[in-house]
Structures are given as C-alpha cells and as structure tokens.
Design an enzyme around this catalytic site. Structure first.
Site: not given
Length: 676
Positions: A17, A536-538
């Site tokens: 990430r 929020r995810e990525s």
C-alpha cells in the site's frame, strides 16, 4: 491539445500500500511533469489542467532522450561498448544513475568496493544507493572480504544478516569494542537469528563476554516470543544458580499452573520474580481468573516494585477483558482506576456499552484521562448517558460542543441537533520558496524521466524517498502539484505526511468522478458512498494491493471480483483488470449494491460487511442483546472494521458537502431506528 489515451500495458510492480504512479495516466503525467499542459480525456477522469505549473522541471532534449533509450537498449542486449558510447553523452540526464545502477548490478561479482561507494555518493537521495549496496554486501559478506565490506558500508546496515557481517568485519579489522557490542545487541533477541550471525556470536562467546545474566535476559525475551526450542536450548547453557532458574523457567513455560505451588516459588529474588511474571502472562491468556488468584498471593509474598506490579496488572486486566472472564473482570475493574491506562479503560468501556450499563459506563468514562475524555467520541457517549438520565438540555449542550468537528461523532451530534455538517476546512497554499527548490530537485526530475521511460515502480520509490527528505512546506507544495496533475493518491499521501489534516482539497480530492457517477447511476447507489469507500480503501491509488491480495481503487479480492463479474454478466479478464479504474469501480459498485440489498439498504451493515465479510456481520448481529445503531457500531469486535465503518460514513458526508448535496444526511431513518 487533446489526447484520448484509453489503453495501457500492465507492468510488474512491488506489492504494497502507498503512493504509486502507473497505467493510463502515464502520458498525461509525463508531459505535465515536463512542464507541458494538456487536456486529458480517458479512464482516469482527470480534470483539464488550466492553471500554471506549480513546479517547473528542466526539459530533457530529444537528443538526450534518444541517447538514454539507446543506452538502455544496448545494456539489456549486453552490447557494452555501444552502451558506453551513449552513456558518455548522458551526465546531465536525470536517469544516468539508473543506467549506472543496472550496469554495476549486473557486475556485482567483479566491481570494487570503491565503485559501490562512489555510486552511493552520486545516487544520494535515491533508493538505488542502498539497493546496490545491499546486493554487493550480500555477495561479499559470505566471502569475508572485510576491508571491502567496511569501504562499501562505513556505517551499520539495517538488515540483521548484514549487521552480523558488519560486526564481523569490525572485529577482523581490529575494532573489537564495536564488534562485540554489536554481537551482544544482535544476540539479545527473542527470536532465532540468521546463520550469518553464528560466527559472530561464537567469537563473542570465545572472548568470554557471554554471561549467565545475558543468557537469562535472552531467555525471558524468548519466553514471550514463544520460541519453545530456543528456550530449551538456552536453559541448558546456564551454570551455577542460574541453571536452576533456567530449568524452572523452562518448566513453567510448559505448565504455568505450577506457580500454584507457593512454597516452590517463595524465594524473593529478581530471577524468581521474573519467572512468576512470565508464568502469569502465559497463564492469563487461557485462565485469567487463575492468574489473578496467584498474582494476589505473590504480590503480597514477594517484593515486586511498583512499575513491575503495574505491568503485570495491565497484562492480567487485558486478558480478563479479552476473555470476558467474570471472576477476573471483578478484580480488573478494581485495579483499573489506579493504573491510568486509557487503552484498557476503553476496552472495558466498550464491554459496558455493549451491556448498556449506563451508570457503570459513566464511571468508566470518568476514569479516562482528561485529554481522552474530551475527544468527540467520549463526549458523544457522555451526552448519550445524559439522555438516558433525562438531562436533555445538558446532553444537547455537550453535543453542540462537538458538532462543528469533521468526524463520525461530530456528524452524529450535528444530525441529532439538526445542524449543518461542517468541513472544518483550512485551505493550504503553495510555498513559493519550496516551489523554487523543488524545481531544482534531482529526485523530482528523476520521477519525471522515469515516467517518460515507463519505469513506473522506480518512479514510485523515488516519490517516497522525495517525501522523506522534504520539509512540510515542500510536501504541501508537492501535494498541490500532484493534485494539479490528477495524481490523487500522491496528493493525499503528501498532505498526510505534512500533517495538513484540514486541507480538504488535498486530503479528499474529487477523483475519478466520471466513473463513480456512471456506475452510481447504473446501480442506483449514491456516488459519494462509492467515493468514500475508495478513499478509505486505497486513497485513490489505483494500483493499491493489500497484504490479503485485495486490489485496485475499491480493494476487491480477486475471488469476489470474479463472482461479481459473473453475476453482472461481465467478462472477467483476471486480476490485472482490477487495476483499471473503470473495471474496478464497475465491479465494486455492483458488489456494494449486492450488500445493500442483502442488508435491506442499511449502509452501516453493508459497509461493515464490505470490510469484514457478510458472514461475520451475521454472527455479530446474533450476538447478545439487541442494540441501538450507535452502540453496535462502537462495539464492533474488530477495531479495523469499527474504524472503517465510522470513517466511510464520515467520508461520505465530506464528499456530499464537496459535491453540493446540501440536504445529505449521514444516516437515514432505517439506519437510525434499526435494531442491531
């Protein structure tokens, strides 16, 4: 000038990430980095670039770029002389060090330490410097080329194996104190160390520097690391009185309940107290009530100091709450107020909240530190307690005090009081000095050139290094610059690195709006929900990949994506297609629509399910007594999911405000009134 660039090739890249540049943005990103403006129409949904460039980088001439391309091609084909001819023309090219790196890396067995040191000096500020150094040290370390080792690594490396070689080199070159101190530091670990360290440890041992005290200290580390084999091995190395202590520690590791034999453990020594402490920690994981019983005896029988007692208390309290052991909880509650541990107190608060024990909850919140009590989270729950007591005016005043914030609980308070949501936006500005400095940045110039050369993974690594070495004004300027180019995830990461928490435009850009709007309309789902999930995810990193293998903007698991594609009659083209924004949002929107249908349009449950999986949500809904929505959200068993639900709901408000949905409500009636 208008470009329509809709097809891309897929490149290999590192799995993690964080900031990443790739794909269909390549042409636009590269030209803008080189100081050109254009209108880009394609799957990235970028806005037209009309404002002047924030940072102006030197332009690479056509001649230089041709030499670079030809040098790179020659190097790949092994045409060394042809490569060198082109390389001579490239001293001013920002990617010259990349050519040098690949040339040296391919010849790591024949290059000298001086060549490595020289390259590291020229590549300062680039990840390449330590990349070549690591490769070279891994090669010469086993060959015991100690003089070369210290030339290439005058300071201690970071990896354990290379540190062991480094300290062996110090010993061989006469720096005994440095070498032996390093050996001791490496040896005192709870885990087994690499084989490369064996010789270093042996030399340290032969020098008579490994003592019983050090063996004992390591055994305690190994005990907590649960390295059973290593613990047994170390216990056999102790001598004298320590041999008995070692055997006892080994014995209680296998059966911590042995400490119930109080006479066996009555000696009031530091070693015996350490054995009791270790046994209590291990026993508390499975039988916290028994651990508490034994601890109450030993706390009186032995002279544990205040700090050591507090550490043991905290461990036992934690497992009392984790195991929800009623006998242990009674003791834990009596000790908790004296320890001033906000984290443990919050764990207990959530248990009381789940039980809806409002009087006990008020007492528990009151035992938090003043700083923690004043957070919007616990001010909201104090207001809820006041509502339960019929103190409506006091509750409203408390809610009013937090309603101007920008988070889940502030928005809950504002909705209850029928107040407007607030963005609490503090716009940031480009720093002129930082802009000028970044225009001269070799790292940023390398990023531009790497993008032009399709070396996308390297461009990402350079960006991370650039942020690490930049000041906060430079990071803010880089964030504005990334936003100007449509590099949404880079704008977000730069703003966060600068701690520009209130710069809404940088932290919550309106990204991929065309795709979100298209599929929101297709699925009859609010586009701000899709945007909030992706944010929020990525953080809008279209090439994000999680440790669990979720991919793309909305972090879809490959199996989920494949099944969703089947359900909507979309040909699934494999995991690589999940890095395409259009495909990812198409599938992500279909999946969240399916979850909404499953949970009767309840976004709280659908969002929680998106993070933790529908099966877990169903089990949580069946657990214990029915709960109001806010109690259920705050007591979600997984902290990750609890934070996720609250963040996505708040992010949706932020995007609704930015996109002009003035009448948007964070929670709808069916969600507020639902029984969970």
């Amino acid at each position: 000038m208008t470009f329509n660039f809709c097809s891309v090739s897929m490149y290999r890249f590192s799995c993690f990430r964080g900031p990443f540049l790739h794909g269909s943005q390549l042409l636009r990103d590269t030209l803008v980095l080189l100081g050109l403006s254009l209108l880009f129409v394609g799957p990235s949904s970028a806005e037209p670039l009309s404002s002047p460039a924030i940072i102006k980088l030197p332009v690479i001439s056509d001649s230089q770029q041709q030499h670079y391309d030809q040098a790179r091609s020659a190097l790949r084909k092994g045409k060394v002389q042809q490569y060198k001819q082109h390389r001579q023309q490239l001293d001013d090219h920002p990617l010259a060090i990349y050519l040098d790196y690949h040339y040296l890396n391919d010849r790591v067995r024949s290059i000298s330490a001086n060549q490595v040191a020289d390259f590291m000096a020229r590549a300062d500020g680039s990840p390449l410097a330590y990349r070549l150094q690591r490769r070279y040290l891994n090669y010469i370390g086993p060959k015991r080329r100690w003089r070369d080792y210290l030339t290439a690594s005058p300071s201690e490396p970071t990896s354990t194996e290379l540190r062991c070689y480094y300290h062996r080199a110090q010993l061989q070159q006469g720096s005994k104190e440095v070498g032996y101190n390093g050996a001791e530091s490496l040896w005192l670990s709870g885990n087994s160390q690499p084989k490369a360290c064996d010789v270093l440890f042996e030399e340290w041992y032969k020098a008579g520097l490994r003592t019983n005290e050090q063996l004992w200290k390591r055994m305690l580390l190994v005990f907590d690391a649960r390295e059973r084999g290593l613990l047994s091995y170390l216990s056999r190395k102790l001598s004298g009185d320590y041999h008995e202590y070692g055997q006892t520690l080994w014995s209680v590791y296998n059966n911590p309940k042995q400490i119930k034999n109080y006479r066996q453990f009555q000696r009031d020594s530091g070693e015996n107290r350490a054995i009791i402490s270790a046994a209590l920690r291990k026993l508390a994981r499975v039988a916290p009530d028994q651990a508490v019983k034994y601890w109450q005896h030993y706390q009186q029988a032995l002279s544990f100091d205040t700090a050591h007692s507090a550490d043991i208390d905290k461990q036992l309290i934690r497992y009392a709450y984790v195991r929800n052991n009623k006998k242990a909880i009674e003791w834990a509650d009596s000790r908790l107020a004296e320890l001033s541990s906000d984290d443990l107190t919050e764990r207990r608060i959530r248990q009381l909240l789940k039980q809806q024990d409002w009087p006990a909850l008020e007492i528990a919140i009151g035992s938090l530190s003043n700083e923690r009590q004043q957070t919007e989270r616990w001010q909201y729950w104090l207001a809820r307690i006041e509502q339960q007591k019929g103190l409506s005016e006091a509750a409203n005043q408390r809610l009013q005090s937090i309603a101007s914030g920008r988070n889940y609980y502030s928005y809950l308070a504002a909705q209850q009081l029928d107040l407007d949501y607030q963005l609490a936006n503090v716009p940031s500005s480009v720093d002129a000095v930082a802009s000028e400095q970044l225009s001269q940045s070799k790292g940023l110039a390398r990023i531009a050139a790497l993008m032009a050369a399709d070396q996308i993974g390297d461009a990402n690594s350079e960006w991370i290094y650039l942020l690490r070495r930049s000041s906060d004004p430079e990071r803010i300027t880089l964030s504005h610059y990334a936003l100007q180019q449509g590099w949404w995830h880079l704008a977000i990461s730069s703003a966060i690195r600068a701690q520009a928490w209130d710069a809404i435009a940088l932290r919550f850009p309106i990204a991929y709006q065309q795709d979100f709007e298209q599929f929101a309309n297709m699925r009859a789902v609010d586009e701000t929900l899709l945007m909030a999930i992706a944010r929020r995810e990525s953080s809008y990193n279209r090439y994000a990949r999680s440790p669990k293998n979720a991919r793309g903007l909305m972090q879809l698991m490959p199996a989920t994506a494949k099944e969703t594609a089947r359900q909507i009659n979309l040909r699934y083209r494999g995991v690589s297609s999940l890095y395409q924004p259009n495909t990812n949002i198409r599938l992500g929107s279909a999946y969240i629509k399916r979850l909404l249908k499953r949970f009767n349009q309840n976004r709280i449950l659908a969002i929680a399910s998106y993070n933790a999986g529908p099966h877990r949500i169903n089990s949580w809904l069946k657990d214990d007594m029915p709960q109001p929505f806010d109690v259920w959200v705050e007591t979600i068993p997984f902290r990750e999911t609890r934070d996720y639900v609250q963040a996505v709901l708040a992010y949706q408000v932020i995007y609704a405000l930015q996109t002009g949905q003035a009448d948007f409500k964070m929670l709808r009636e069916n969600e507020l009134d639902g029984v969970y």
